[in-house]
Design an enzyme around this catalytic site. Sequence first.
Site, PDB file in Angstrom:
ATOM      1  N   LYS A   1     -10.396  -0.402  10.268  1.00  0.00           N
ATOM      2  CA  LYS A   1     -10.546  -1.610   9.448  1.00  0.00           C
ATOM      3  C   LYS A   1     -10.903  -2.817  10.310  1.00  0.00           C
ATOM      4  CE  LYS A   1      -7.153   0.072   6.126  1.00  0.00           C
ATOM      5  NZ  LYS A   1      -7.914   0.523   4.960  1.00  0.00           N
TER       6      LYS A   1
ATOM      7  N   CYS B   1      -4.880   2.513  -3.632  1.00  0.00           N
ATOM      8  CA  CYS B   1      -3.649   3.013  -3.000  1.00  0.00           C
ATOM      9  C   CYS B   1      -2.497   2.024  -3.172  1.00  0.00           C
ATOM     10  CB  CYS B   1      -3.843   3.326  -1.522  1.00  0.00           C
ATOM     11  SG  CYS B   1      -4.903   4.717  -1.232  1.00  0.00           S
TER      12      CYS B   1
ATOM     13  N   HIS C   1       0.868  -1.181   0.000  1.00  0.00           N
ATOM     14  CA  HIS C   1       0.000   0.000   0.000  1.00  0.00           C
ATOM     15  C   HIS C   1       0.905   1.232   0.000  1.00  0.00           C
ATOM     16  CE1 HIS C   1      -2.723   3.000   1.868  1.00  0.00           C
ATOM     17  NE2 HIS C   1      -3.734   2.211   1.561  1.00  0.00           N
TER      18      HIS C   1
ATOM     19  N   ASP D   1       3.146  -4.375   8.094  1.00  0.00           N
ATOM     20  CA  ASP D   1       1.932  -3.582   7.934  1.00  0.00           C
ATOM     21  C   ASP D   1       0.759  -4.550   8.064  1.00  0.00           C
ATOM     22  OD1 ASP D   1      -0.330  -2.362   6.988  1.00  0.00           O
ATOM     23  OD2 ASP D   1       0.603  -1.508   5.198  1.00  0.00           O
TER      24      ASP D   1
ATOM     25  N   GLN E   1      -4.480  -5.049   6.999  1.00  0.00           N
ATOM     26  CA  GLN E   1      -5.473  -5.967   6.426  1.00  0.00           C
ATOM     27  C   GLN E   1      -5.449  -7.342   7.084  1.00  0.00           C
ATOM     28  OE1 GLN E   1      -7.769  -5.006   4.538  1.00  0.00           O
ATOM     29  NE2 GLN E   1      -6.975  -3.081   3.699  1.00  0.00           N
TER      30      GLN E   1
HETATM   31  C1  LIG Z   1      -2.235  -2.671   3.782  1.00  0.00           C
HETATM   32  C2  LIG Z   1      -2.583  -1.275   4.202  1.00  0.00           C
HETATM   33  N1  LIG Z   1      -1.645  -0.503   4.745  1.00  0.00           N
HETATM   34  C3  LIG Z   1      -1.908   0.748   5.156  1.00  0.00           C
HETATM   35  C4  LIG Z   1      -3.151   1.298   5.025  1.00  0.00           C
HETATM   36  C5  LIG Z   1      -3.384   2.704   5.479  1.00  0.00           C
HETATM   37  O1  LIG Z   1      -4.263   2.720   6.549  1.00  0.00           O
HETATM   38  P1  LIG Z   1      -4.832   4.092   7.128  1.00  0.00           P
HETATM   39  O2  LIG Z   1      -5.354   4.851   5.955  1.00  0.00           O
HETATM   40  O3  LIG Z   1      -5.890   3.657   8.075  1.00  0.00           O
HETATM   41  O4  LIG Z   1      -3.699   4.790   7.795  1.00  0.00           O
HETATM   42  C6  LIG Z   1      -4.167   0.537   4.456  1.00  0.00           C
HETATM   43  C7  LIG Z   1      -5.509   1.119   4.266  1.00  0.00           C
HETATM   44  O5  LIG Z   1      -6.060   1.159   3.225  1.00  0.00           O
HETATM   45  C8  LIG Z   1      -3.869  -0.786   4.047  1.00  0.00           C
HETATM   46  O6  LIG Z   1      -4.824  -1.545   3.490  1.00  0.00           O
END
Ligand SMILES: Cc1ncc(COP(=O)(O)O)c(C=O)c1O
Lengths: 148, 411
Positions: free
Chosen positions: B231, B369, B128, B205, B208
């Site tokens: 999430k 993203c 992401h 990270d 998900q």
């Molecule tokens: C794998 C992953 N990393 C990071 C993020 C970023 O999360 P946030 O926008 O809640 O900071 C997301 C959210 O879409 C994600 O799916």
Amino acid sequence: MQDLYRELILDHSRKPRHFGCLEDATHTADGINALCGDRLTLYVQVDDHGLIRRSSFDGSGCAISVASASLMTAAITGLHVTRAASCIDEIAARLTEGAASTGVSPELEKLVALDGVRRYPGRVKCATLAWRTLQAALNNAGTPATTE
Amino acid sequence: MIARAEMVNAHHWRADFPALDQSVHGNPLIYLDSAASAQQPASVIDTVARYQREDHSNVHRGVHTLSHRATEAYEGARDKIAGFINANSRTEIVLTSGTTESINLVAQSFCRPRLQPGDTIVISHLEHHANIVPWQLVCEQTGAELAVAPIDERGEIDVEAMLALIDDKTFLVGISHVANALGTICPVERIIEHARAREIPVLVDGAQAVPHMQVDVQALDCDFYAFSGHKMFGPTGTGVLWGREDLLDTMPPWQGGGDMILEVTFDRTTWNELPYKFEAGTPNISGVIGLGAAIDYLRDIGMQNVAAYENDVHDYMVAELAKVDGIRLVGEARRKASVQSFLLDDIHSHDVGTILDHQGVAIRTGHHCAMPVMQYFGIPGTARASLALYNNREDIDRLVAALQKAREIFA
Ligand SMILES: Cc1ncc(COP(=O)(O)O)c(C=O)c1O
């Protein structure tokens, strides 16, 4: 659903008119819809009298943005740049402020097919992208037009 | 296999989420966009509302009763989070605004002061943007370099290639536990083992992963683990950075302000202890308390049950989507969770999204993203259906029917 995806829209999205690069363009600009990744490049050829001789576009996008660009390039060919600029305003007002009941300039008659997007707020930007890009091209903005 | 009793219970889970009980464009809502943000159960909504009505005050500062209650609830949520991911101690739980802030914190506080020109940060092609751009920024600031491990047509990381990138120049490895655009479950255990043997820290990270499976940071043996509250059925604007205490200890604060200090004089300011050193200013008190309620909710169900139930719906989703004429599944990793990306004929994903929305089916469209993933496949974006514990097989049937309709419109 059919109010959005009218036959004319589907037709122009499947077979966009004026698609491709215009080698002798006098004005070009890129347009980006950051929301969905639509991007297009617009080419406009303006003569010494300020008349738009030809225009074309390439890039990729959803049915609405491609159809809008296709209809736009057809509509602006032959217009003076000042007239084209007022068309941009008219279309923007029509799609965002919902001037549906009011009449439309003859040059823009076919663009009435895009009226349906007003009921899909998330999609208005798709329909206006080509026009924002035209604005940037005519202003020689040099930076990509965005829908934000 | 999942016990029959849990299958039945899944119907109750759905009823816990008030937002799901509505019609959109005259059709019952089918919410298949939980990877972007999940709905909240009534227990979370009510907990936040009760806090706002009865207990709201600033935390850590007052001697009065409301401040005490707010602090208890806020710090209580930290304890719940620590337990939920099996942290060694509550001091390892840094509360942030989300995964994005958690990763930026590590980039700026852990990496920036130590990175040397020529050092590398190794990530994968699946990440992401939140696990790409913070590293790009810190590389620009320090002269370090980003090294990106390749993926294959299935959407799996080429692990051997990734391991080969991890060498003595590597300062840190950043890897998603579950990839958001394709749902790939990444081989984090292998990567961590490899990096650990070379004493290279690994950030996972987990945005998900946490909503869908049991996560145990000690068993994983990583160094940092980042995730978002929204999430996992909690409020937006909440997130967690778990870090090993010995690493967090060596890191300077990354934002200054109230709460993160022990003593301030104009000559010298001393930092507060962990984790408060990293929590400058008034935090998202109500959100964190709501996140605590979300964790209670998940613990009551049990993450094993969530994972088993969701796997069943996921496999059904993949199988049913594969049968749709004109569909191309994007992301067919052998180990996958909760997500399926796809393309339908040559209909732009945005058009698919609008037509589905009109039938009450909410999916995500675009690049999710993860633009490098789209670049790898040479496509501008995909349509993506993503699951949470409140989805069921009928939702998938509705999705498939809605896709048939999209094909008719564009036929
Ligand atoms: C794998 C992953 N990393 C990071 C993020 C970023 O999360 P946030 O926008 O809640 O900071 C997301 C959210 O879409 C994600 O799916």
